[in-house]
Design a protein around this motif. Sequence first.
Motif, PDB file in Angstrom:
ATOM      1  N   ARG A   1       2.278  31.663  -7.858  1.00  0.00           N
ATOM      2  CA  ARG A   1       2.418  33.108  -7.656  1.00  0.00           C
ATOM      3  C   ARG A   1       2.610  33.463  -6.190  1.00  0.00           C
ATOM      4  N   GLY A   2       3.519  34.381  -5.970  1.00  0.00           N
ATOM      5  CA  GLY A   2       3.706  34.927  -4.636  1.00  0.00           C
ATOM      6  C   GLY A   2       4.397  34.008  -3.647  1.00  0.00           C
ATOM      7  N   LYS A   3       4.980  32.938  -4.103  1.00  0.00           N
ATOM      8  CA  LYS A   3       5.631  31.995  -3.185  1.00  0.00           C
ATOM      9  C   LYS A   3       7.127  31.943  -3.442  1.00  0.00           C
ATOM     10  N   ARG A   4       7.891  32.000  -2.372  1.00  0.00           N
ATOM     11  CA  ARG A   4       9.333  31.834  -2.462  1.00  0.00           C
ATOM     12  C   ARG A   4       9.658  30.374  -2.179  1.00  0.00           C
ATOM     13  N   ARG A   5      10.642  29.873  -2.868  1.00  0.00           N
ATOM     14  CA  ARG A   5      11.002  28.457  -2.728  1.00  0.00           C
ATOM     15  C   ARG A   5      11.294  28.073  -1.279  1.00  0.00           C
ATOM     16  N   GLU A   6      11.984  28.930  -0.571  1.00  0.00           N
ATOM     17  CA  GLU A   6      12.366  28.633   0.817  1.00  0.00           C
ATOM     18  C   GLU A   6      11.151  28.460   1.723  1.00  0.00           C
ATOM     19  N   SER A   7      10.051  29.130   1.402  1.00  0.00           N
ATOM     20  CA  SER A   7       8.877  29.081   2.277  1.00  0.00           C
ATOM     21  C   SER A   7       8.023  27.832   2.073  1.00  0.00           C
ATOM     22  N   LEU A   8       8.301  27.040   1.048  1.00  0.00           N
ATOM     23  CA  LEU A   8       7.423  25.919   0.705  1.00  0.00           C
ATOM     24  C   LEU A   8       7.861  24.568   1.251  1.00  0.00           C
ATOM     25  N   ALA A   9       9.063  24.462   1.767  1.00  0.00           N
ATOM     26  CA  ALA A   9       9.582  23.193   2.292  1.00  0.00           C
ATOM     27  C   ALA A   9       9.440  22.069   1.262  1.00  0.00           C
ATOM     28  N   LEU A  10       9.833  22.348   0.032  1.00  0.00           N
ATOM     29  CA  LEU A  10       9.709  21.360  -1.037  1.00  0.00           C
ATOM     30  C   LEU A  10      10.833  20.337  -0.993  1.00  0.00           C
ATOM     31  N   THR A  11      10.486  19.112  -1.310  1.00  0.00           N
ATOM     32  CA  THR A  11      11.476  18.080  -1.564  1.00  0.00           C
ATOM     33  C   THR A  11      11.972  18.224  -2.995  1.00  0.00           C
ATOM     34  N   ASP A  12      11.020  18.566  -3.901  1.00  0.00           N
ATOM     35  CA  ASP A  12      11.360  18.676  -5.312  1.00  0.00           C
ATOM     36  C   ASP A  12      10.280  19.462  -6.040  1.00  0.00           C
ATOM     37  N   TRP A  13      10.663  20.048  -7.161  1.00  0.00           N
ATOM     38  CA  TRP A  13       9.704  20.641  -8.103  1.00  0.00           C
ATOM     39  C   TRP A  13       9.871  19.830  -9.373  1.00  0.00           C
ATOM     40  N   TYR A  14       8.859  19.042  -9.693  1.00  0.00           N
ATOM     41  CA  TYR A  14       8.971  18.093 -10.788  1.00  0.00           C
ATOM     42  C   TYR A  14       7.925  18.418 -11.851  1.00  0.00           C
TER      43      TYR A  14
ATOM     44  N   SER B   1       0.845  -1.193   0.000  1.00  0.00           N
ATOM     45  CA  SER B   1       0.000   0.000   0.000  1.00  0.00           C
ATOM     46  C   SER B   1       0.883   1.246   0.000  1.00  0.00           C
ATOM     47  N   TYR B   2       0.494   2.228  -0.792  1.00  0.00           N
ATOM     48  CA  TYR B   2       1.267   3.468  -0.902  1.00  0.00           C
ATOM     49  C   TYR B   2       0.418   4.636  -0.439  1.00  0.00           C
ATOM     50  N   ASP B   3       1.049   5.578   0.226  1.00  0.00           N
ATOM     51  CA  ASP B   3       0.380   6.733   0.799  1.00  0.00           C
ATOM     52  C   ASP B   3       0.713   7.966  -0.042  1.00  0.00           C
ATOM     53  N   ILE B   4      -0.197   8.310  -0.955  1.00  0.00           N
ATOM     54  CA  ILE B   4      -0.014   9.469  -1.827  1.00  0.00           C
ATOM     55  C   ILE B   4      -1.182  10.415  -1.577  1.00  0.00           C
ATOM     56  N   VAL B   5      -0.870  11.599  -1.076  1.00  0.00           N
ATOM     57  CA  VAL B   5      -1.912  12.576  -0.762  1.00  0.00           C
ATOM     58  C   VAL B   5      -1.757  13.814  -1.644  1.00  0.00           C
ATOM     59  N   LEU B   6      -2.841  14.547  -1.784  1.00  0.00           N
ATOM     60  CA  LEU B   6      -2.881  15.751  -2.608  1.00  0.00           C
ATOM     61  C   LEU B   6      -3.076  16.961  -1.708  1.00  0.00           C
ATOM     62  N   LYS B   7      -2.414  18.053  -2.080  1.00  0.00           N
ATOM     63  CA  LYS B   7      -2.498  19.236  -1.229  1.00  0.00           C
ATOM     64  C   LYS B   7      -2.226  20.483  -2.063  1.00  0.00           C
ATOM     65  N   ARG B   8      -2.885  21.568  -1.711  1.00  0.00           N
ATOM     66  CA  ARG B   8      -2.592  22.852  -2.356  1.00  0.00           C
ATOM     67  C   ARG B   8      -1.264  23.375  -1.830  1.00  0.00           C
ATOM     68  N   ILE B   9      -0.498  23.968  -2.710  1.00  0.00           N
ATOM     69  CA  ILE B   9       0.817  24.494  -2.352  1.00  0.00           C
ATOM     70  C   ILE B   9       0.699  25.630  -1.339  1.00  0.00           C
ATOM     71  N   TYR B  10      -0.452  26.287  -1.300  1.00  0.00           N
ATOM     72  CA  TYR B  10      -0.645  27.434  -0.420  1.00  0.00           C
ATOM     73  C   TYR B  10      -0.972  27.034   1.018  1.00  0.00           C
ATOM     74  N   ARG B  11      -1.223  25.770   1.250  1.00  0.00           N
ATOM     75  CA  ARG B  11      -1.437  25.294   2.633  1.00  0.00           C
ATOM     76  C   ARG B  11      -0.088  25.078   3.291  1.00  0.00           C
ATOM     77  N   PRO B  12       0.012  25.308   4.591  1.00  0.00           N
ATOM     78  CA  PRO B  12       1.317  25.185   5.264  1.00  0.00           C
ATOM     79  C   PRO B  12       1.840  23.744   5.256  1.00  0.00           C
ATOM     80  N   ALA B  13       3.152  23.632   5.248  1.00  0.00           N
ATOM     81  CA  ALA B  13       3.803  22.320   5.329  1.00  0.00           C
ATOM     82  C   ALA B  13       3.579  21.735   6.718  1.00  0.00           C
TER      83      ALA B  13
END
Length: 145
Positions: free
Chosen positions: A30-43, A2-14
């Motif tokens: 729009r209006g988002k800085r990379r540092e504020s998003l806690a991204l693992t990757d942008w794919y 079983s795999y856990d894949i969830v969907l979320k808006r980028i504007y919601r907090p990490a």
Amino acid sequence: MSYDIVLKRIYRPAEAEDGARVLVDRLWPRGKRRESLALTDWYRDASPSPALRRQYHQEEISHAVFAARYRGELRDDPDSLLPLMRHARRGRLTLLSAARELDDSHLPILREALLQALEAEDAEDREPTSPPCFAHRLGDDQPDS
């Protein structure tokens, strides 16, 4: 498995339970800085093509047509799913998008394609990779001594 894949808006907090956070949009939100998003990757490679995205957003095609064409794009380039599959195998994968309505976006279609690809790969791993050993038959071919 079983795999856990969830969907979320980028504007919601990490959140700590997000696991790997991957933005799967061609355009930067729009209006988002990379540092504020806690991204693992942008794919971008697993997101809809620019032409398909444009047709859908300009309401030139229905959601059903969009979904069918997007599934076709993913089917035509199965390697585009590999990085996301690796994240999903490590634990929770949170797919992020700037779309207002996630249910009407590409993310549910992408999640479905990922789950199917993971299941197909798991099924291949369960099948034997070589024929069974026929050593017990060697005695039949050899002359009696």
